[in-house]
Design a protein around this motif. Sequence first.
Motif: not given
Lengths: 126, 892
Positions: A52, A61, A65-66, A69, A79, A81, A94, A99
């Motif tokens: 990502l 990004g 991601l949040r 999750r 993931v 990043m 992150a 992450v």
Amino acid sequence: MNRRVLLIEDEPNILEAIRFLLTREGWQVETHSDGTDAVEVVRQAGPDLVILDMMLPGRSGMDILRDLRGIDALARLPVLMLTARGQSRDRDMAEKAGVSRFMTKPFSNAEVLTAVRDLLAQATRT
Amino acid sequence: MSLLNLVVAVCLAYVAVLFLVAFAADRLAARGRATWLKSPLVYTLSLSIYCTGWTFYGAVGYAARSGLEFVTIYLGPTLVMVGWWWGLRKLVRIGRSQRITSIADLISSRYGKSNLLAIGVTILCVISITPYISLQLQSITLSFSALADFDPESQYSEGGVVFWMTAGLAVFAILFGTRNLDANERHHGVVTAIALEAVIKLLALLAVGVFVVWSLSGGVEETLARIDASPIGTWQVDGGRWASITFLAAAAFVCLPRMFQVMVVENDDERHLRTAAWAFPLYLLLISLFVLPIAAVGLDLMPAGTNPDQFVLTLPLSQDRPMLALLSFLGGFSSATSMVIVAAMALSTMVSNHIVMPVWLLFKGSGASVSGDVRHVVLMARRVSIGGIMALGYAYYQLSGGGAALASIGLIAFAGIAQILPALVGGLFWRGATRLGTLAGLSVGFALWLWTSFLPGLGGGLIPEEVMLHGPLGLAWLRPEALFGITGLPPIVHSTLWSLSLNAAAFCIVSLFTFPTPMERLQGAQFVNVFDHSAGPSGWTGSVAKSEDLMIMSQRILGAREARSLFAQAAAEQELPGQLPEPTPGFVERLERVLSGSVGAAAAHAMVGQIVGGSAVSVEDLLAVADETAQMLEHSSQLEAKSAELSRTARQLREANEKLTQISLQKDAFLSQVSHELRTPMTSVRAFSEILRDTEGLGAEEQKRYATIIHDEALRLTRLLDDLLDLSVLESGAVSLNMREGSLADVLDRAVAVAGAGFDAPLSVNRDRAVEAIALHTDLDRLAQVFINLIANAQKYCDAEAPALDILARVRADRLEVDFIDNGSGVPADVQAIVFEKFFRVSAEKAGGAGLGLAICREIMQRLGGDISYLADHGGGAFRVSLPLAQRMAAE
């Protein structure tokens, strides 16, 4: 087993480079280059790993991601990043967001391959 | 009926008459019907309390001992009345305008309402006057015993007479002296009684004189012959003594508490002074007319050893004229009683106001309410003080046992009282006189007087013989009657000389070296310039005038609006029409409180006091206070300015901080953006170069493709660095402009050519070259750079199927305007405001650059003195470049 990697990156040249590397290693690579619908794309694709980019058009990004999750099925999805911004704050944020691996551009190809290999191996073990 | 009984009866009757007269006068005055009571005649007669029992009996004794020298006692007051009536007028005017209650009050008032000075003067007066009062008691007793000696059936107790006499006088003084609280409300009863007594004593002395001259001597010529023949006829003038005593008498006439009482406090109308200026000397002349004849004839006829102080009484008695003696006794009685009554009143005012009340207030505590019962307390204090003073006089009489020659005690008292003179005269005429100067002068004078005159003069061994002869501790120069080694002067001259001259010197020197407080300055101006700004004898009246004065003053201090609203509110509360309230005590108190917030309590009290007390406050008076106030104001305005400056600085700091934070944030954002823009192409370069290096058997096609990507990304990096440098140079202002002549058409030609290069499908550009023939004087390259950017943007972002760009040039008001309008969808409304920000890009995909193009354009146009703006609502993407055409505007 043919592993599937979803690569979300808006920069076409970087996208092409990573796709070339991973494909050569035998992974199945799918790509996407917009942040707006990224979460939905991940959900539908159901990849073994997501690479990502941090700065995407439409949605960052970090937000993506949040969201990932927050979805039970994707909570433990590996993931990786990538960011071109050289700020340590981003790494902290992150990591807080969950992450699996954080990598700053420019990276060596070997680094990316190692990271993807590790993450996939961990995911298999658990 | 024995003579003594008759005398007692007459005395009682006489006192009863005095009571009646005083009572009636008070009643009349209260009804406002006693105009004759307020006549100059009564005023002049009341001044005659200067002539006490000492003068009545003692003058003859004085003449019998020292010849004509007794005249000095009358000469002093005469000189004052004739030569210094203008000074007295000033004193009276000040007394009225300042509501002065006593000589102590006058001195204290003048020197900034100093209570210390008031107490000092009060003590000085009490010490000087107490023996003087006992002197009067003694004179009555002596005259009583003189009568008794001629009465074979006499059986009386001398102590009893003195005691009852003292008690009676105290009662009289209390009854008529403390009826009214305000000392400035005149005691008409007492003054009238005194005037009556003045007539009695004059008549008595004249009667005795006429009897002596025409009945005993047989005529004027025979009398003169007798005087010539007697030892007192020899013309002996001791210049020093004469001058000293005349001066002392003059000083005492002005400074004696009882004289101050009748002359200033009891004065109804200062015009009365004009009458008194000639009438009082006349009175003195009449009362002293027969002194020498009586003395000469007395010395002639009376047996040797007879007290000459009693000639007035004993001469008629010896000639078997009891009725004349009775009249004479009555005259002496009048002289003594009137002095005692007024002196006791005057002293009691001082004692109660300056000693008893402050002490009472101190014990009561500042928290106590000082309104309701204070009136009662003041009256009580005054009555107790009268009682105390009379008791003191009585005690002194008992202790000293009498005997000393009357005149010497009188002169000592004069010398003591005269110590007030420098402070008084200085206070009236010298604005530079200060409280500390007065304090110094009075202390020095008082101490010297005690040492050189009072203590030795009292006798009774108060100062041991040893000290008198050789000085204290053997210090010869401190001998009481030969101070600093000056010998050979009569004691009274010696004492007067030293005490008064050193008193005056200390007063002047200390005054010169000290600075008056604002209060002293204000009071000083009020005193010294009393005629400049106090109303005349029939001046101010009416409460409205006072309200107006208060208003004027309040406006000066509070400012017009606040003062007006304060007064209007008070007027409304009093349910009065208009803006001016009645100056009720409540309002005045409130006003003073408000004013004290601005100018301090003391100044506020003084200023309000001046107006409510009667005289208008002049600008000059206020100036004295304004000096201080101005300093205060300046100080406070400095503080205000400082605090304003501080808050301004604080605000600037806050703003600067915000700016810095913002700049820091911007810088962070900028660096982060730059980092991103640099790392992104570098990532591609690195990744593909590693692929090229590490991948075995890569196809030629792929090798070429990847090498091209590396090349493009390297170019992108170069462009980015160029833009960043360009922007940095433009932003720092270090850019040097290459100003040249050219035409708009040429610049546009170049820009279109450059921007279109490299695009497969260049957008169609619509221009009107005829209109573009505008001469320019500017940096043509920079302007072309702006145009290139705008055309390239249109090329990149115009989303129309057949992209087209209209370039419209025009000149409007000396400005060149060039619009670039494409037929796409334009910049979304929400980001139109930020299109010129660095790194802004409408969309990532189409971005060829780092988003610095428009930021650079804006910087360039600002450097060229022009502007670039986004035109909303022009259909597609629309930018306007404008540039001033200062020098050249016409088309060629």
